[in-house]
Motif scaffolding. Structure first.
Motif, PDB file in Angstrom:
ATOM      1  N   LYS A   1      74.047   9.192  68.851  1.00  0.00           N
ATOM      2  CA  LYS A   1      74.273   7.808  68.419  1.00  0.00           C
ATOM      3  C   LYS A   1      74.633   6.871  69.577  1.00  0.00           C
ATOM      4  O   LYS A   1      74.083   5.771  69.695  1.00  0.00           O
ATOM      5  CB  LYS A   1      75.385   7.797  67.364  1.00  0.00           C
ATOM      6  N   LEU A   2      75.529   7.299  70.454  1.00  0.00           N
ATOM      7  CA  LEU A   2      75.991   6.415  71.525  1.00  0.00           C
ATOM      8  C   LEU A   2      74.876   6.057  72.499  1.00  0.00           C
ATOM      9  O   LEU A   2      74.702   4.889  72.868  1.00  0.00           O
ATOM     10  CB  LEU A   2      77.166   7.068  72.274  1.00  0.00           C
ATOM     11  N   GLU A   3      74.108   7.050  72.929  1.00  0.00           N
ATOM     12  CA  GLU A   3      73.004   6.783  73.856  1.00  0.00           C
ATOM     13  C   GLU A   3      71.884   5.995  73.170  1.00  0.00           C
ATOM     14  O   GLU A   3      71.227   5.165  73.806  1.00  0.00           O
ATOM     15  CB  GLU A   3      72.458   8.094  74.423  1.00  0.00           C
ATOM     16  N   ALA A   4      71.684   6.269  71.881  1.00  0.00           N
ATOM     17  CA  ALA A   4      70.650   5.538  71.134  1.00  0.00           C
ATOM     18  C   ALA A   4      70.991   4.052  71.052  1.00  0.00           C
ATOM     19  O   ALA A   4      70.110   3.192  71.128  1.00  0.00           O
ATOM     20  CB  ALA A   4      70.497   6.130  69.737  1.00  0.00           C
ATOM     21  N   ARG A   5      72.279   3.743  70.908  1.00  0.00           N
ATOM     22  CA  ARG A   5      72.711   2.333  70.875  1.00  0.00           C
ATOM     23  C   ARG A   5      72.363   1.620  72.185  1.00  0.00           C
ATOM     24  O   ARG A   5      72.004   0.442  72.191  1.00  0.00           O
ATOM     25  CB  ARG A   5      74.220   2.258  70.646  1.00  0.00           C
ATOM     26  N   LYS A   6      72.523   2.348  73.291  1.00  0.00           N
ATOM     27  CA  LYS A   6      72.226   1.757  74.600  1.00  0.00           C
ATOM     28  C   LYS A   6      70.715   1.561  74.793  1.00  0.00           C
ATOM     29  O   LYS A   6      70.287   0.591  75.416  1.00  0.00           O
ATOM     30  CB  LYS A   6      72.749   2.659  75.713  1.00  0.00           C
ATOM     31  N   ARG A   7      69.939   2.495  74.260  1.00  0.00           N
ATOM     32  CA  ARG A   7      68.504   2.499  74.544  1.00  0.00           C
ATOM     33  C   ARG A   7      67.688   1.590  73.622  1.00  0.00           C
ATOM     34  O   ARG A   7      66.840   0.830  74.090  1.00  0.00           O
ATOM     35  CB  ARG A   7      67.970   3.930  74.434  1.00  0.00           C
ATOM     36  N   PHE A   8      67.947   1.650  72.328  1.00  0.00           N
ATOM     37  CA  PHE A   8      67.053   0.989  71.367  1.00  0.00           C
ATOM     38  C   PHE A   8      67.505  -0.430  71.034  1.00  0.00           C
ATOM     39  O   PHE A   8      68.698  -0.679  70.829  1.00  0.00           O
ATOM     40  CB  PHE A   8      66.939   1.812  70.080  1.00  0.00           C
ATOM     41  N   LEU A   9      66.536  -1.331  70.956  1.00  0.00           N
ATOM     42  CA  LEU A   9      66.814  -2.740  70.651  1.00  0.00           C
ATOM     43  C   LEU A   9      66.780  -2.955  69.139  1.00  0.00           C
ATOM     44  O   LEU A   9      65.915  -3.639  68.601  1.00  0.00           O
ATOM     45  CB  LEU A   9      65.794  -3.632  71.361  1.00  0.00           C
ATOM     46  N   VAL A  10      67.734  -2.311  68.458  1.00  0.00           N
ATOM     47  CA  VAL A  10      67.848  -2.432  67.008  1.00  0.00           C
ATOM     48  C   VAL A  10      69.228  -2.998  66.668  1.00  0.00           C
ATOM     49  O   VAL A  10      70.116  -3.063  67.526  1.00  0.00           O
ATOM     50  CB  VAL A  10      67.639  -1.067  66.305  1.00  0.00           C
ATOM     51  N   ASP A  11      69.405  -3.397  65.415  1.00  0.00           N
ATOM     52  CA  ASP A  11      70.672  -4.001  65.006  1.00  0.00           C
ATOM     53  C   ASP A  11      71.779  -2.969  64.847  1.00  0.00           C
ATOM     54  O   ASP A  11      72.960  -3.286  65.031  1.00  0.00           O
ATOM     55  CB  ASP A  11      70.488  -4.766  63.694  1.00  0.00           C
ATOM     56  N   ALA A  12      71.384  -1.751  64.456  1.00  0.00           N
ATOM     57  CA  ALA A  12      72.407  -0.713  64.253  1.00  0.00           C
ATOM     58  C   ALA A  12      71.792   0.667  64.430  1.00  0.00           C
ATOM     59  O   ALA A  12      70.603   0.871  64.187  1.00  0.00           O
ATOM     60  CB  ALA A  12      73.008  -0.842  62.851  1.00  0.00           C
ATOM     61  N   VAL A  13      72.636   1.603  64.859  1.00  0.00           N
ATOM     62  CA  VAL A  13      72.257   3.016  64.930  1.00  0.00           C
ATOM     63  C   VAL A  13      73.267   3.788  64.088  1.00  0.00           C
ATOM     64  O   VAL A  13      74.485   3.627  64.267  1.00  0.00           O
ATOM     65  CB  VAL A  13      72.249   3.542  66.376  1.00  0.00           C
ATOM     66  N   ILE A  14      72.754   4.624  63.186  1.00  0.00           N
ATOM     67  CA  ILE A  14      73.604   5.398  62.284  1.00  0.00           C
ATOM     68  C   ILE A  14      73.160   6.849  62.348  1.00  0.00           C
ATOM     69  O   ILE A  14      71.962   7.133  62.488  1.00  0.00           O
ATOM     70  CB  ILE A  14      73.490   4.865  60.829  1.00  0.00           C
ATOM     71  N   VAL A  15      74.102   7.775  62.247  1.00  0.00           N
ATOM     72  CA  VAL A  15      73.727   9.189  62.277  1.00  0.00           C
ATOM     73  C   VAL A  15      73.024   9.565  60.971  1.00  0.00           C
ATOM     74  O   VAL A  15      73.348   9.045  59.899  1.00  0.00           O
ATOM     75  CB  VAL A  15      74.949  10.104  62.515  1.00  0.00           C
ATOM     76  N   SER A  16      72.072  10.487  61.061  1.00  0.00           N
ATOM     77  CA  SER A  16      71.199  10.824  59.937  1.00  0.00           C
ATOM     78  C   SER A  16      71.959  11.376  58.731  1.00  0.00           C
ATOM     79  O   SER A  16      71.536  11.201  57.587  1.00  0.00           O
ATOM     80  CB  SER A  16      70.128  11.818  60.383  1.00  0.00           C
ATOM     81  N   LYS A  17      73.090  12.050  58.969  1.00  0.00           N
ATOM     82  CA  LYS A  17      73.833  12.628  57.849  1.00  0.00           C
ATOM     83  C   LYS A  17      74.420  11.554  56.931  1.00  0.00           C
ATOM     84  O   LYS A  17      74.789  11.825  55.783  1.00  0.00           O
ATOM     85  CB  LYS A  17      74.926  13.567  58.348  1.00  0.00           C
ATOM     86  N   ASP A  18      74.465  10.306  57.417  1.00  0.00           N
ATOM     87  CA  ASP A  18      74.970   9.197  56.609  1.00  0.00           C
ATOM     88  C   ASP A  18      73.838   8.386  55.958  1.00  0.00           C
ATOM     89  O   ASP A  18      74.080   7.275  55.464  1.00  0.00           O
ATOM     90  CB  ASP A  18      75.831   8.265  57.471  1.00  0.00           C
ATOM     91  N   PHE A  19      72.631   8.940  55.982  1.00  0.00           N
ATOM     92  CA  PHE A  19      71.474   8.204  55.469  1.00  0.00           C
ATOM     93  C   PHE A  19      71.669   7.820  53.996  1.00  0.00           C
ATOM     94  O   PHE A  19      71.486   6.669  53.606  1.00  0.00           O
ATOM     95  CB  PHE A  19      70.204   9.049  55.629  1.00  0.00           C
TER      96      PHE A  19
END
Length: 428
Positions: free
Chosen positions: A93-111
């Motif tokens: 999650k933390l690295e994905a927040r840095k990399r992707f230009l999206v509004d939010a990153v959430i872990v899959s288990k919270d889908f």
């Protein structure tokens, strides 16, 4: 490589096509079990990759659109030391927040929990009707009465390639070029189809393409008359031709090349006659390519040229118009002249628009051109000298502003070029 800004631009373009009060979910591909606790090599879902550039499984892209705002969310796997010990690092999650230009990153288990909130006040659900929906995420379908297929919208976008996509396709073709040229120079005496295949796949991997774009075909003699021949286990017989349909995938972008070459470095006269007729047809069809032309125009002209050629060679008898009307040519030329190519070798892009009208060629499209003739060794209606010959010649063509660019034009394909390369190692 494709920049994160380009993936965001694609997501923004897709968002404009979506209805207000909608929820769009594009899932990653699932891992596929080969046996027991081993999996097949993982390959990301092409539409998910097109929108994210993310290669991990158990992920999802969600676009929640209302009249006032649009929110883009990426679901990714959480970091797990035990999993990573056995299977390799995850982005998390933390690295994905840095990399992707999206509004939010959430872990899959919270889908599930997150989706329940996002579903509120949304009327439409977009998802890929062809993709298997994970059981845990089936709740999406149950929460909406109106479902819409997202794949045609993404497919329409995938029709026209960006500069970065074209660069990756060119790289895939450049590697495939090396593999085909090595196959031509390969000493085929007392060898088997799989040995030649090994040389091709070795060159793919050696030059940075870790996967083929499709299961390669190395078909000697009459085996070439089976269009999807993938056994690749027969001897290379002196005097026969080998149809090689092989292309690598580089950073998820495909190449698709077919060349037909002699086992013993030289074409026989009948092989040469048939080969040159097919090559002449291919060159004329490629020369027709420009914006505004329809693929069906290319198909019709290919059928006319191949039928006339078969009449000249004595393979068919009669007037070409009557033969085409009766579909007599289909016995020897049963497939289409080509297909879209990109993230998939048969790119998931439409041939018809929303009104069921054929889509014309446009700058940035990439398609294959692949005429062929296939004559069974048991076909008593054809002169004996042509029996057991299967020939296809295939190139990857980019539509330009006013014409075309044969991206694979550097791969040898005239009789002289092939014969010269086939003798290279023996002369060295």
């Amino acid at each position: 490589m494709i920049k994160e800004s380009e993936y965001k631009k694609r997501r923004d373009a897709l968002t404009k096509k979506l209805s207000n009060n909608s929820l769009t979910v594009v899932f990653s591909a699932e891992n596929k079990t080969r046996s027991n606790d081993t999996n097949y090599p993982y390959r990301q879902n092409s539409n998910f990759y097109y929108l994210t550039g993310f290669k991990e499984d158990n992920s999802a892209l969600v676009i929640a659109k209302s009249k006032k705002e649009t929110k883009t969310i990426l679901f990714v796997q959480h970091k797990d030391e035990v999993y990573e010990l056995w299977n390799g690092k995850r982005l998390g999650k933390l690295e994905a927040r840095k990399r992707f230009l999206v509004d939010a990153v959430i872990v899959s288990k919270d889908f599930k929990k997150s989706i329940k909130k996002l579903c509120k006040e949304k009327k439409y659900l977009y998802y890929d009707f062809q993709q298997k929906i994970p059981k845990a995420k089936k709740l999406l379908i149950d929460n909406f009465k109106t479902h819409r297929d997202i794949s045609p919208l993404i497919g329409e976008m995938r029709l026209v390639k960006s500069k970065s996509e074209i660069s990756l396709i060119k790289k895939a073709i450049e590697i495939t070029k090396i593999a085909h040229h090595e196959a031509m120079a390969f000493d085929k005496r007392n060898k088997n189809e799989y040995e030649l295949l090994a040389s091709i796949e070795h060159n793919f991997k050696k030059h940075g393409a870790y996967s083929d774009a499709y299961t390669s075909i190395v078909a000697c003699g009459d085996s070439a008359n089976t269009l999807h021949y993938i056994s690749n286990d027969k001897p290379l017989v002196n005097g026969e031709l080998i149809l090689i349909d092989a292309g690598c995938e580089y950073e998820y972008y495909a190449s698709d090349i077919t060349r037909t070459i002699p086992v013993n470095t030289k074409f026989s006269e009948p092989q040469r006659e048939l080969y040159n007729m097919i090559l002449d047809t291919q060159l004329k069809i490629i020369n027709m390519i420009k914006p505004g032309v329809f693929r069906s125009d290319l198909q019709k002209e290919a059928e006319i040229l191949l039928t006339k050629g078969m009449i000249r060679l004595g393979i068919l008898k009669g007037k070409y118009k009557k033969l085409i009307k009766k579909q007599e040519h289909k016995k020897y030329y049963p497939h289409g002249i080509g297909h879209w190519m990109g993230l998939d070798v048969h790119d998931e892009a439409p041939y018809l628009d929303a009104n069921k009208k054929e889509i014309a060629l446009k700058k940035g499209m990439v398609l294959t051109i692949e005429p062929g003739i296939y004559i069974s060794k048991d076909d008593k209606n054809v002169l004996k000298k042509f029996r057991g010959i299967g020939i296809r010649i295939e190139d990857d063509i980019l539509v330009t502003k006013t014409s075309y660019n044969n991206l694979s034009g550097g791969i040898a394909k005239t009789v002289k070029e092939i014969e010269t390369r086939s003798q290279h190692k023996k002369m060295a």
